[in-house]
Scaffold this active site. Structure first.
Site, PDB file in Angstrom:
ATOM      1  N   ARG A   1      26.917  -1.045  27.504  1.00  0.00           N
ATOM      2  CA  ARG A   1      26.893  -1.897  28.691  1.00  0.00           C
ATOM      3  C   ARG A   1      27.266  -1.121  29.950  1.00  0.00           C
ATOM      4  O   ARG A   1      26.965  -1.546  31.075  1.00  0.00           O
ATOM      5  CB  ARG A   1      27.845  -3.081  28.498  1.00  0.00           C
ATOM      6  CG  ARG A   1      27.644  -4.199  29.532  1.00  0.00           C
ATOM      7  CD  ARG A   1      28.388  -5.479  29.166  1.00  0.00           C
ATOM      8  NE  ARG A   1      29.829  -5.351  29.323  1.00  0.00           N
ATOM      9  CZ  ARG A   1      30.697  -5.339  28.327  1.00  0.00           C
ATOM     10  NH1 ARG A   1      30.272  -5.445  27.069  1.00  0.00           N
ATOM     11  NH2 ARG A   1      31.990  -5.226  28.552  1.00  0.00           N
TER      12      ARG A   1
ATOM     13  N   TYR B   1      10.516 -15.672  46.989  1.00  0.00           N
ATOM     14  CA  TYR B   1      10.307 -15.994  45.581  1.00  0.00           C
ATOM     15  C   TYR B   1      11.152 -17.215  45.220  1.00  0.00           C
ATOM     16  O   TYR B   1      12.344 -17.263  45.504  1.00  0.00           O
ATOM     17  CB  TYR B   1      10.679 -14.794  44.711  1.00  0.00           C
ATOM     18  CG  TYR B   1      10.610 -15.038  43.230  1.00  0.00           C
ATOM     19  CD1 TYR B   1       9.474 -15.591  42.634  1.00  0.00           C
ATOM     20  CD2 TYR B   1      11.686 -14.717  42.407  1.00  0.00           C
ATOM     21  CE1 TYR B   1       9.416 -15.819  41.264  1.00  0.00           C
ATOM     22  CE2 TYR B   1      11.629 -14.925  41.033  1.00  0.00           C
ATOM     23  CZ  TYR B   1      10.493 -15.487  40.474  1.00  0.00           C
ATOM     24  OH  TYR B   1      10.437 -15.722  39.126  1.00  0.00           O
TER      25      TYR B   1
ATOM     26  N   ASP C   1      14.221  -6.783  49.559  1.00  0.00           N
ATOM     27  CA  ASP C   1      13.472  -6.757  48.310  1.00  0.00           C
ATOM     28  C   ASP C   1      12.113  -6.133  48.609  1.00  0.00           C
ATOM     29  O   ASP C   1      11.267  -6.729  49.270  1.00  0.00           O
ATOM     30  CB  ASP C   1      13.306  -8.178  47.767  1.00  0.00           C
ATOM     31  CG  ASP C   1      12.616  -8.210  46.412  1.00  0.00           C
ATOM     32  OD1 ASP C   1      11.824  -7.295  46.121  1.00  0.00           O
ATOM     33  OD2 ASP C   1      12.833  -9.174  45.654  1.00  0.00           O
TER      34      ASP C   1
ATOM     35  N   LYS D   1       7.316  -5.077  38.034  1.00  0.00           N
ATOM     36  CA  LYS D   1       6.031  -5.121  38.725  1.00  0.00           C
ATOM     37  C   LYS D   1       5.453  -3.710  38.900  1.00  0.00           C
ATOM     38  O   LYS D   1       5.083  -3.073  37.942  1.00  0.00           O
ATOM     39  CB  LYS D   1       6.218  -5.840  40.070  1.00  0.00           C
ATOM     40  CG  LYS D   1       6.975  -7.168  39.981  1.00  0.00           C
ATOM     41  CD  LYS D   1       6.339  -8.165  39.050  1.00  0.00           C
ATOM     42  CE  LYS D   1       6.914  -9.569  39.182  1.00  0.00           C
ATOM     43  NZ  LYS D   1       8.321  -9.710  38.809  1.00  0.00           N
TER      44      LYS D   1
END
Length: 475
Positions: A140, A193, A266, A291
């Site tokens: 982690r 978004y 973003d 993406k």
């Protein structure tokens, strides 16, 4: 677990070895073959260097590639200065030419598929905790494959630091929760978004965090929000989703920094190939790496890059929340990014041509693409983008069902959410993302019933256009 030599083999504690290297007796030695004796660099356990054998007989004919001389006896070449790479070179090499685990001279970065790492002794644990041992402790908190991806994105963005996580939404939510205190305030833009908007407007208020939503490039509204609230952070996509609005990053950064607010952009739709938000004054840049960065519709990941002190704050919270990217997913992202520059160049060129042809078609009401002069932010896009991206949004003549007839008759693109992959994807935002809102609420947030978002892949542009043209005949 002391280092020991036995017969014709070499043993070392696993904390001395690369995370992907077995600490067991080498297979070739068990088969009676001669092995190289190795030592492991404690300051960077992923690097292997040779040393003379002590009580072990070793072959000396083949020299390890990490020695100071090359195979023909000439001085070894100096390490590449990755900070000077242009984007196409950085896409291929950044993050992978130094500091990664070295396994059998493999060309590609290995997948370090482990959940934890072990130490040679208690002193090494203490050295790790006090920063004297550069290693890993638990999955982690870091992974060598993931670190190579982070270094590549950091180089492409010109950032001080980078954190890769499990998805784009994980990146944005972890960033907001880390940097905006309870009682703080966020400014964001109206074209956004919908899951990001949902998190901001439904979850953050539970922490007494306020949100001001302004139109893209409404500098008056931004200044008013900065004056009236203790704004911690400004967040916007650029280009935005789905209308591809491009914000003036330099001007917004100037206004926000004057009030002590952090600016996070973003840049998923732009990619670092087309635009580097940090160069225009942003403090952080965020990607849904699912993406364009990955580019093959086969992996979920997110990335945040920018100033070290800000990324480190997010990383600390990220270690608690645990939104880690799997090492195999990190490898797929690393592999996909090698062709990022090539793919984005094709996306840009094809999208520009499709946008131009759509704008001239009698059954198209309006085209939203920053590369067209008709786009409201075309002038801004020209100043801060080298290319205009692979997404084109447009409005089909008629209502929702006229638009649906067009969508249902395309044959080449897949009807699917997401974007940025090698395959063309097409969707109606009113149906794909906002159907549960109903017509009135969709209209209130600017989602038109006849709007299409088209992510253009790397197919031949003539094939793409021929398919769109025949589908428009059904409208």
């Amino acid at each position: 677990r002391m280092r020991q030599t036995l017969g014709n083999s070499c043993f070392a504690g696993a904390a001395d070895t690369p995370a992907c290297q077995s600490a067991r007796q080498p297979r070739a030695s068990r088969m009676g073959l001669t092995m190289k004796t190795t030592r492991y660099n404690h300051s960077r356990p992923g690097m292997i260097a040779t040393q003379p054998a002590r009580s072990v007989a070793v072959a000396t004919a083949a020299k390890d590639r990490t020695q100071a001389t090359s195979a023909n006896g000439a001085p070894a070449a100096a390490a590449l200065d990755q900070t000077k790479f242009l984007p196409s070179t950085a896409s291929v090499h950044a993050g992978e030419r130094s500091g990664r685990p070295k396994v059998a001279d493999a060309l590609t970065t290995p997948i370090v598929q482990t959940s934890t790492y072990w130490f040679h002794n208690t002193q090494q644990v203490i050295d790790y905790n006090e920063g004297r041992l550069d290693s890993h402790e638990y999955g982690r908190y870091g992974n060598p494959t993931v670190k190579a991806v982070e270094d590549k994105i950091k180089a492409l963005e010109g950032a001080e630091d980078c954190l890769v996580s499990a998805s784009g939404m994980n990146a944005v939510t972890t960033m907001l929760l880390s940097l905006v205190p309870a009682g703080g305030h966020i400014v964001t833009t109206s074209d956004c978004y919908w899951r990001t908007r949902q998190f901001m407007q439904t979850f953050l208020p539970k922490m007494n965090i306020g949100v001001s939503v302004i139109a893209p490039n409404d500098f008056g509204a931004l200044q008013q929000a900065l004056d009236q609230h203790n704004v911690s952070l400004f967040f916007s996509e650029s280009p935005t989703n789905p209308y591809l609005r491009c914000i003036d990053i330099a001007k917004i950064s100037m206004l926000c920094h004057a009030k002590g607010a952090v600016v996070c952009i973003d840049s998923t739709f732009a990619t670092p190939i087309n635009s580097k938000a940090l160069q225009f004054g942003a403090d952080l840049v965020l990607h849904s790496a699912t993406k364009y960065l990955a580019g093959h519709n086969d992996v979920l990941a997110g990335a945040l890059a920018g100033k070290h002190e800000l990324v480190e704050k997010v990383r600390t919270f990220h270690h608690i929340m645990g939104g880690v990217v799997d090492p195999h997913a990190a490898y797929l992202l690393l592999r996909g990014m090698k062709t990022l520059d090539l793919r984005v160049e094709r996306h840009n060129r094809s999208a520009m041509e499709i946008a131009r042809r759509l704008s001239e078609h009698k059954k198209i009401v309006r085209v939203w693409y920053p590369g067209l002069e008709s786009h409201p932010d075309h002038a801004i896009a020209k100043t801060q983008m080298g290319g205009f991206g692979g997404v084109v949004s447009f409005e089909v003549q008629g209502d929702l069902w006229d638009c649906a007839r067009f969508i249902d008759n395309v044959q080449l693109p897949y009807i699917a959410p997401s974007l940025g992959g090698v395959e063309s994807l097409i969707e109606m935002p009113a149906v794909q993302s906002y159907w549960s809102f109903g017509p009135e609420k969709r209209a209130s947030i600017g989602i038109k019933e006849n709007l299409v978002r088209f992510s253009i892949g790397v197919e031949n542009v003539e094939d793409v256009w021929a398919d769109l043209a025949q589908a428009l005949e059904h409208v």
